[in-house]
Scaffold this motif. Structure first.
Motif, PDB file in Angstrom:
ATOM      1  N   THR A 291       0.979  -1.239   0.064  1.00  0.00           N
ATOM      2  CA  THR A 291      -0.025  -0.085  -0.057  1.00  0.00           C
ATOM      3  C   THR A 291       0.899   1.133   0.105  1.00  0.00           C
ATOM      4  O   THR A 291       1.715   1.517   1.001  1.00  0.00           O
ATOM      5  CB  THR A 291      -0.815  -0.066   1.257  1.00  0.00           C
ATOM      6  OG1 THR A 291      -1.949  -1.119   1.151  1.00  0.00           O
ATOM      7  CG2 THR A 291      -1.722   1.202   1.281  1.00  0.00           C
ATOM      8  N   LEU A 292       0.582   2.070  -0.932  1.00  0.00           N
ATOM      9  CA  LEU A 292       1.437   3.550  -1.099  1.00  0.00           C
ATOM     10  C   LEU A 292       0.605   4.479  -0.703  1.00  0.00           C
ATOM     11  O   LEU A 292      -0.607   4.614  -1.142  1.00  0.00           O
ATOM     12  CB  LEU A 292       2.034   3.567  -2.298  1.00  0.00           C
ATOM     13  CG  LEU A 292       2.894   2.660  -2.908  1.00  0.00           C
ATOM     14  CD1 LEU A 292       3.418   2.826  -4.496  1.00  0.00           C
ATOM     15  CD2 LEU A 292       4.202   2.380  -2.262  1.00  0.00           C
ATOM     16  N   VAL A 294      -0.943   8.287  -1.202  1.00  0.00           N
ATOM     17  CA  VAL A 294      -1.031   9.175  -2.504  1.00  0.00           C
ATOM     18  C   VAL A 294      -1.901  10.315  -1.675  1.00  0.00           C
ATOM     19  O   VAL A 294      -2.944  10.056  -1.040  1.00  0.00           O
ATOM     20  CB  VAL A 294      -1.904   8.425  -3.512  1.00  0.00           C
ATOM     21  CG1 VAL A 294      -2.010   9.382  -4.656  1.00  0.00           C
ATOM     22  CG2 VAL A 294      -1.155   7.209  -3.986  1.00  0.00           C
ATOM     23  N   LEU A 322      -2.743   6.752 -11.963  1.00  0.00           N
ATOM     24  CA  LEU A 322      -2.528   6.204 -10.890  1.00  0.00           C
ATOM     25  C   LEU A 322      -2.960   4.590 -10.769  1.00  0.00           C
ATOM     26  O   LEU A 322      -2.250   3.740 -10.115  1.00  0.00           O
ATOM     27  CB  LEU A 322      -3.111   6.873  -9.496  1.00  0.00           C
ATOM     28  CG  LEU A 322      -2.654   6.248  -8.080  1.00  0.00           C
ATOM     29  CD1 LEU A 322      -1.333   6.217  -7.731  1.00  0.00           C
ATOM     30  CD2 LEU A 322      -3.530   7.022  -7.107  1.00  0.00           C
ATOM     31  N   THR A 323      -4.189   4.434 -11.364  1.00  0.00           N
ATOM     32  CA  THR A 323      -4.870   3.197 -11.457  1.00  0.00           C
ATOM     33  C   THR A 323      -4.176   2.444 -12.341  1.00  0.00           C
ATOM     34  O   THR A 323      -3.853   1.116 -11.808  1.00  0.00           O
ATOM     35  CB  THR A 323      -6.291   3.489 -11.895  1.00  0.00           C
ATOM     36  OG1 THR A 323      -7.210   4.169 -11.068  1.00  0.00           O
ATOM     37  CG2 THR A 323      -6.756   2.261 -12.008  1.00  0.00           C
ATOM     38  N   GLY A 326      -1.012   1.489 -10.540  1.00  0.00           N
ATOM     39  CA  GLY A 326      -1.151   0.226  -9.649  1.00  0.00           C
ATOM     40  C   GLY A 326      -1.223  -1.170 -10.215  1.00  0.00           C
ATOM     41  O   GLY A 326      -0.838  -2.107  -9.593  1.00  0.00           O
ATOM     42  N   GLN A 332      -1.443  -0.975  -3.921  1.00  0.00           N
ATOM     43  CA  GLN A 332      -2.650  -0.384  -3.590  1.00  0.00           C
ATOM     44  C   GLN A 332      -2.366   1.048  -3.150  1.00  0.00           C
ATOM     45  O   GLN A 332      -1.532   1.248  -2.466  1.00  0.00           O
ATOM     46  CB  GLN A 332      -3.294  -1.456  -2.492  1.00  0.00           C
ATOM     47  CG  GLN A 332      -3.371  -2.825  -2.810  1.00  0.00           C
ATOM     48  CD  GLN A 332      -4.580  -2.946  -3.813  1.00  0.00           C
ATOM     49  OE1 GLN A 332      -5.485  -2.144  -4.198  1.00  0.00           O
ATOM     50  NE2 GLN A 332      -4.186  -4.039  -4.595  1.00  0.00           N
ATOM     51  N   ALA A 333      -3.332   1.814  -3.815  1.00  0.00           N
ATOM     52  CA  ALA A 333      -3.112   3.272  -3.381  1.00  0.00           C
ATOM     53  C   ALA A 333      -4.225   3.721  -2.431  1.00  0.00           C
ATOM     54  O   ALA A 333      -5.220   3.365  -2.275  1.00  0.00           O
ATOM     55  CB  ALA A 333      -3.543   4.192  -4.672  1.00  0.00           C
ATOM     56  N   GLN A 334      -3.576   4.292  -1.301  1.00  0.00           N
ATOM     57  CA  GLN A 334      -4.528   5.058  -0.420  1.00  0.00           C
ATOM     58  C   GLN A 334      -4.502   6.391  -0.298  1.00  0.00           C
ATOM     59  O   GLN A 334      -3.500   7.037   0.144  1.00  0.00           O
ATOM     60  CB  GLN A 334      -3.897   4.373   0.969  1.00  0.00           C
ATOM     61  CG  GLN A 334      -4.935   4.858   2.268  1.00  0.00           C
ATOM     62  CD  GLN A 334      -4.045   4.522   3.711  1.00  0.00           C
ATOM     63  OE1 GLN A 334      -3.114   3.810   3.746  1.00  0.00           O
ATOM     64  NE2 GLN A 334      -4.680   4.736   4.762  1.00  0.00           N
ATOM     65  N   LEU A 335      -5.653   6.829  -0.827  1.00  0.00           N
ATOM     66  CA  LEU A 335      -5.650   8.435  -1.075  1.00  0.00           C
ATOM     67  C   LEU A 335      -5.996   9.190   0.016  1.00  0.00           C
ATOM     68  O   LEU A 335      -6.853   8.477   1.166  1.00  0.00           O
ATOM     69  CB  LEU A 335      -6.892   8.845  -2.159  1.00  0.00           C
ATOM     70  CG  LEU A 335      -6.766   8.283  -3.430  1.00  0.00           C
ATOM     71  CD1 LEU A 335      -7.796   8.295  -4.364  1.00  0.00           C
ATOM     72  CD2 LEU A 335      -5.510   9.287  -4.202  1.00  0.00           C
TER      73      LEU A 335
END
Length: 754
Positions: A291-292, A294, A322-323, A326, A332-335
């Motif tokens: 998980t990154l 963002v 971004l999608t 990923g 996985q992006a954590q906005l």
């Protein structure tokens, strides 16, 4: 830090199969040292340090240790710079290509390891193998060498060390070897290079293993410096264990992976293919579901906040990028939503998008970041994925030109040409009539152009389609009259059609379309933009209009920079907003839709007067846009490669069209609704009424002058019969010399027409 070594059984089997019988004693040492669940820290680290200190105390052992370390470094450089099929190349060509692959190497050491590079002879072994012999580091690769003094603090290195780091970064060296006895000093140097961005963290690093490098305050380094080899010495004669950090890592701990084992001039772990075993493998190809963080904020077209009912938080061009990243990089992006680029105080370290990256809360920053020095101070930027037109949203008004209705059909040059033609026409008719009379000596001078006044009056009357009272007798005058009639018909038809178009068209708009127009506006027209970066851009521009705009530039933050607030202020007529073209068009569409929905005409402007909104046609600047990453991010090379493929395949263009589709639809609908029918009302006829009133006034003045002159100069009317023309001879052409009395008929006379 505990390291699992699952390859120990394979390592033992490899040593048995590959090593010669002369190395049986050394195999037993390696077998006893590399065991499953072996720890690379703790008690073994202290034992290794004790062995190193003991060896250093014995000059012969220390010399042997440095010699083996130098051989290992040579082997590492050869392995890293090896080229597929280089055996078929000439030695000079192979050496040149190797040096081009690494460009150069930097060797930073202290007093203890100062002799590593020179500890091995430059030539040893066979010289006819087509490749440089082991130990010949300087024979094919440029090497920067720098010795750090014992008293020098690497938390803030001295000028010589800083100059060396800048030279290494400038030349693009891909290999940095930092060999120091104290691992804490190595950590200080790495933290300084990361903080001041004077070290390329994406280069390959070779360090001596030391527990001080894995203290809590230094763990964040191994999320940036991922291409690293730790050399851990064992036994006597020494053999080395090569490890690297795990990436990506989970939690606050940083694990290690065994890369290879080196002993007596050979790597002991077998290759997994025909190519040599890679020492620096690609770690960013797959992040294995990590998980990154963002950070982003609402900004068109990069990230647009959705309505809560839509289920998604943001959409936009950079959200689509971004999608896609990923999916290909497996993360996985954590906005997280932030407030603009920075906080209201302008401290990028504590607030906004730059603050979240500086605190380590975000690995990726999405905010329509321009590839400029101001952004590069706080982010690592990817390659630009598009360029955007930066312009202004300005107020626009309509010009009330109803009083110019009669002159609107033609422009100034056309009116000047027509006026010159009218003046020349009267003189031309009179000149032709006089010339014909002089040449032919015929009686009369050519009625109805006998005088200059008559010639001018009748030529102007033809333009209004009023015929002359009689057809001229001379054929030159008839031919000239025909040509003049054609000219008058064309001019009258053009005027009527242009008049119809002018009356049916809406009033013209007064707008700003260039920077010069905006700079020439009154001083009460203030310019503004998001943050203070716009002021710096305009103040450093080379053109005078841009510098003048910087003097009245206002930086906006927070709610005052929201689209509806900006559009409402611009509609007041005293503000112009600087942003990218897509943002300005979306803000204008939203504002006009709100006006359409409101029954009272929308929210009130500042001064109670609503102006139309206009996006300036000229681009103030055209700037490249990039995706922001954390400083010294190891993901940059992988992101650049994927982003380049997205641009080349047209995905970015497609995503931009998708984001702008609602705005384009709203613009088309609002344009259709704004095309109101132009009805002919009293206001539109103001110009005609003005001409009518002016004509009556002039007629009254002329009549008064005529009466005054007539009273002063009274003359007898004369013989009435002399002014009568017989009906039977009305079509006869008369001249001035022919006596009227001789043409008097016997029938009842009538008064001659003028």
């Amino acid at each position: 830090m505990v390291v699992q070594v699952p390859l120990a059984p394979r390592l033992l089997l490899t040593i048995v199969l590959l090593a010669p019988s002369a190395r049986q004693t050394h195999q037993e040492e390696v077998r006893g040292s590399v065991t499953p669940n072996a720890s690379l820290a703790g008690e073994e680290d202290r034992r290794g340090e004790a062995n190193t200190n003991t060896a250093r105390g014995d000059s012969e052992e220390w010399r042997r240790h440095l010699e083996q370390l130098g051989r290992l470094i040579d082997d590492i450089l050869e392995r890293v710079s090896s080229l597929p099929g280089e055996g078929a190349l000439l030695p000079e060509v192979a050496a040149r290509r190797r040096s081009q692959q690494l460009r150069c190497a930097a060797f930073i050491c202290d007093d203890a390891y100062d002799g590593v590079v020179g500890a091995v002879p430059l030539r040893e072994g066979p010289e006819d193998d087509g490749l440089p012999a082991k130990g010949a580091i300087r024979s094919w690769l440029p090497v920067f060498t720098h010795r750090v003094g014992e008293e020098e603090s690497l938390q803030r290195p001295g000028p010589e060390t800083r100059a060396m780091l800048r030279a290494v970064a400038k030349d693009g060296c891909r290999m940095l070897l930092i060999l120091m006895e104290d691992g804490a000093r190595v950590g200080d140097l790495l933290r300084y290079g990361d903080r001041e961005r004077e070290l390329d963290t994406r280069a390959n690093y070779v360090l001596l293993h030391d527990p001080a490098l894995f203290r809590p305050e230094a763990l964040y380094l191994w999320r940036k410096v991922v291409n690293v080899l730790f050399l851990k010495v064992h036994g006597s004669p020494p053999w080395f264990e090569l490890t690297t950090v795990k990436f990506p890592s989970w939690g606050d701990e940083t694990g290690s992976d065994l890369v290879d084992v080196w002993s007596r001039g050979a790597f002991l772990l077998p290759a997994q293919s025909s190519q040599p075993r890679p020492l620096f493998r690609e770690k960013t190809h797959s992040l294995r579901g990590k998980t990154l963080g963002v950070s982003t904020f609402d900004h068109m077209p990069s990230a647009v906040r959705d309505q809560p009912s839509d289920g998604l938080e943001f959409h936009g061009v950079e959200i689509e990028i971004l999608t896609t990243l990923g999916e290909f990089m497996d993360f996985q992006a954590q906005l997280s939503d932030v407030e603009g680029l920075s906080n209201s105080a302008g401290d990028n370290r504590t607030g906004g998008l730059a603050g979240s990256v500086a605190r380590g809360e975000a690995d990726i920053a999405l905010g329509n970041l321009f590839y400029m020095p101001a952004s590069l101070r706080h982010f690592d930027l990817s390659i630009p994925y598009t360029v955007q037109c930066q312009t202004f949203l300005t107020p626009e008004s309509r010009l009330d030109n109803a009083w110019l209705t009669l002159v609107l059909p033609f422009q100034g040059p056309t009116w000047a040409s027509l006026s010159a033609a009218l003046l020349a026409g009267g003189f031309l008719f009179r000149a032709v009539a006089a010339l014909h009379h002089r040449v032919t000596r015929a009686g009369g001078t050519g009625r109805p152009f006998a005088t200059l006044g008559d010639a001018v009056l009748y030529s102007w009357g033809m333009l209004l389609q009023v015929p002359t009272p009689a057809v001229p007798a001379p054929w030159p005058l008839r031919a000239l009259s025909i040509a003049w009639w054609v000219f008058c018909l064309l001019a009258a038809a053009a005027y009527r059609s242009s008049m119809t178009a002018a009356l049916s068209a809406p009033p013209p708009r007064l707008s700003f379309d260039t920077l010069a127009d905006l700079a020439a506006a009154p001083d009460d027209l203030i310019c503004g933009g998001l943050g203070d970066e716009g002021r710096r851009i305009f103040s450093t521009a080379l053109d005078e209009p841009s510098r003048r705009l910087s003097e009245r530039f206002e930086a906006l933050e927070g709610e005052s920079a929201m689209p509806m607030a900006v559009a409402s202020r611009v509609a007041g007529g005293h503000f112009a907003y600087y942003e990218n073209e897509y943002w300005l068009r979306a803000a204008r569409a939203r504002y006009l839709e709100s006006l359409e929905e409101a029954e009272e005409g929308g929210p009130p402007a500042e001064n109670g007067v609503h102006y139309d909104l206009h996006v300036m046609r000229e681009c103030a600047f055209t700037l490249p846009v990039s995706v922001g990453l954390a400083t010294n991010s190891p993901l940059r090379a992988r992101v650049d490669g994927l982003l380049r493929r997205m641009v080349e395949t047209g995905l970015v263009t497609k995503w931009l069209a998708d984001v702008m589709a609602p705005t384009l639809e709203a613009e088309r609908r609002l344009k259709g609704a704004g095309e109101e029918r132009v009805l002919m009302d009293l206001r539109r006829l103001f110009g005609a009424l003005l001409a009518l009133v002016a004509g009556h006034i002039l007629a009254g003045v002329a009549f008064a002058a005529e009466v005054a002159i007539g009273r002063r100069d009274r003359r007898p009317v004369g013989d009435v019969k002399a002014n009568l023309i017989p009906i039977s001879n009305r079509n006869q052409v008369f001249t001035e010399d022919s006596p009227v009395a001789s043409a008097a008929p016997t029938s009842a006379p009538v008064r001659a027409t003028p």
